[in-house]
Enzyme design. Sequence first.
Site, PDB file in Angstrom:
ATOM      1  N   LYS A   1      47.032  33.188  38.425  1.00 59.00           N
ATOM      2  CA  LYS A   1      46.630  32.173  39.415  1.00 59.00           C
ATOM      3  C   LYS A   1      45.408  31.409  38.898  1.00 59.00           C
ATOM      4  CE  LYS A   1      43.952  35.703  41.906  1.00 59.00           C
ATOM      5  NZ  LYS A   1      43.931  36.581  43.099  1.00 59.00           N
TER       6      LYS A   1
ATOM      7  N   TYR B   1      15.609  17.039  35.110  1.00 63.68           N
ATOM      8  CA  TYR B   1      15.290  16.649  36.496  1.00 63.68           C
ATOM      9  C   TYR B   1      14.254  17.577  37.118  1.00 63.68           C
ATOM     10  CZ  TYR B   1      19.396  13.602  36.528  1.00 63.68           C
ATOM     11  OH  TYR B   1      20.309  12.626  36.265  1.00 63.68           O
TER      12      TYR B   1
HETATM   13  C1  LIG Z   1      43.868  37.939  42.560  1.00 61.73           C
HETATM   14  C2  LIG Z   1      44.708  39.056  43.020  1.00 61.73           C
HETATM   15  C3  LIG Z   1      44.931  40.169  42.182  1.00 61.73           C
HETATM   16  C4  LIG Z   1      44.225  40.363  40.852  1.00 61.73           C
HETATM   17  O1  LIG Z   1      42.912  40.809  41.068  1.00 61.73           O
HETATM   18  P1  LIG Z   1      41.948  41.177  39.827  1.00 61.73           P
HETATM   19  O2  LIG Z   1      40.749  41.744  40.480  1.00 61.73           O
HETATM   20  O3  LIG Z   1      41.657  39.880  39.150  1.00 61.73           O
HETATM   21  O4  LIG Z   1      42.685  42.115  38.961  1.00 61.73           O
HETATM   22  C5  LIG Z   1      45.817  41.138  42.601  1.00 61.73           C
HETATM   23  N1  LIG Z   1      46.447  41.031  43.799  1.00 61.73           N
HETATM   24  C6  LIG Z   1      46.233  39.984  44.651  1.00 61.73           C
HETATM   25  C7  LIG Z   1      46.950  39.949  45.930  1.00 61.73           C
HETATM   26  C8  LIG Z   1      45.351  38.973  44.291  1.00 61.73           C
HETATM   27  O5  LIG Z   1      45.146  37.950  45.122  1.00 61.73           O
END
Ligand SMILES: *Cc1c(COP(=O)(O)O)cnc(C)c1O
Length: 361
Positions: A36, A252
């Site tokens: 993702k 800045y």
């Molecule tokens: C993002 C996510 C993961 C992965 O989590 P990590 O901590 O990056 O391993 C797993 N399951 C769900 C439902 C998620 O949203």
Amino acid sequence: MSPSRTWAEIDLSAIHHNVLELKRRANGSRLMAVVKADAYGHGAVPVAKAALEAGAESLAVVTVEEGREIREAGVSAPILVFTDLSPEKLPLAVSLGLAVTAHSIESAKRISEHSDEISAHLKVNTGMNRWGVAPSEVGEAKKILGDRLAGIYTHFASADSDDKEATEAQIWAFDGVLAAHSFGGALVHAANSAATLWHPGSRYDLVRTGVAVYGLHPAGGDADSEDLRPAMSLKSYVADVRRLAAGEGVSYGLTFRAGEDMFAATVPVGYAEGYRRALSGKSEAIVRGRRRRLLGRVTMDASVFAADEEVSVGDEVVLLGRQGGERVSAEELGFRAGTINYEITTGVNPRRVERSFLDVR
Ligand SMILES: *Cc1c(COP(=O)(O)O)cnc(C)c1O
């Protein structure tokens, strides 16, 4: 690569290594690589392909569009969409062959009414209290989904914590659901990266690893300690070197003032690249094998680092990654910026930062 600004190097051998290591740690469970958010900023398509080549069996995304990008690149592996989809998005999910998540009785109905062909994973809330049906609703949701049910899962709130109690309570609640119903061949899953590494009882049929695939430590610690290899480096170059006289300020607000005569190097990286403004005055980068302090504020397009007479225009600057014997980790940047490693890599802006992929060696 001859840079015009700042670029990210993504080492696909590190992805490969991390998947193998996580599969070893998952001890026989399958591995779903969570890609993702453009693979946490690393680039979804090359990462997905490298993870599958290394033995991941499936992928996960959050939007249908993320799934589409991967499908259109020719990837046929199973892809699960984690979020609840609106009726407008379901046809695309079906045509791309993406599995969807049922988060509630309503969403199970929406999915079932939409198509007989769709695969759905049912999400159960065991304590995170963000998404998912209550354990008491599982029977009804299962009935609504019927043959569409391809998986059942939960998500942990604090598997990265030293205090293991809350996760053990979630595992116990999930085991209760599994004992109360039969799910046929549906895939049972729960573990994120932290649980895969530290909660052996949570691995079930598959583990859903995200952050550790990228070689990042799920609790912000030292990735080496878990034999994970960071895949992303963020590099730039010295675009300008100037002398500062004692008393002169930088950037800045002139929040940094030179205590004595010194050199300063201007680097074309700012918060538009994802080099966070919260790092102002707190970060370091590596130039000519040495750590150099960030002077004053990070601006949108540039930052200024301490230098010396050796530093010249064109020198490589490592903002994240290794040079010589030095290393700046995403965990360090996260700590210094008051956030987590996840947000550091995910925040790298692909519209500003070109990615170059180092192939599996
Ligand atoms: C993002 C996510 C993961 C992965 O989590 P990590 O901590 O990056 O391993 C797993 N399951 C769900 C439902 C998620 O949203």
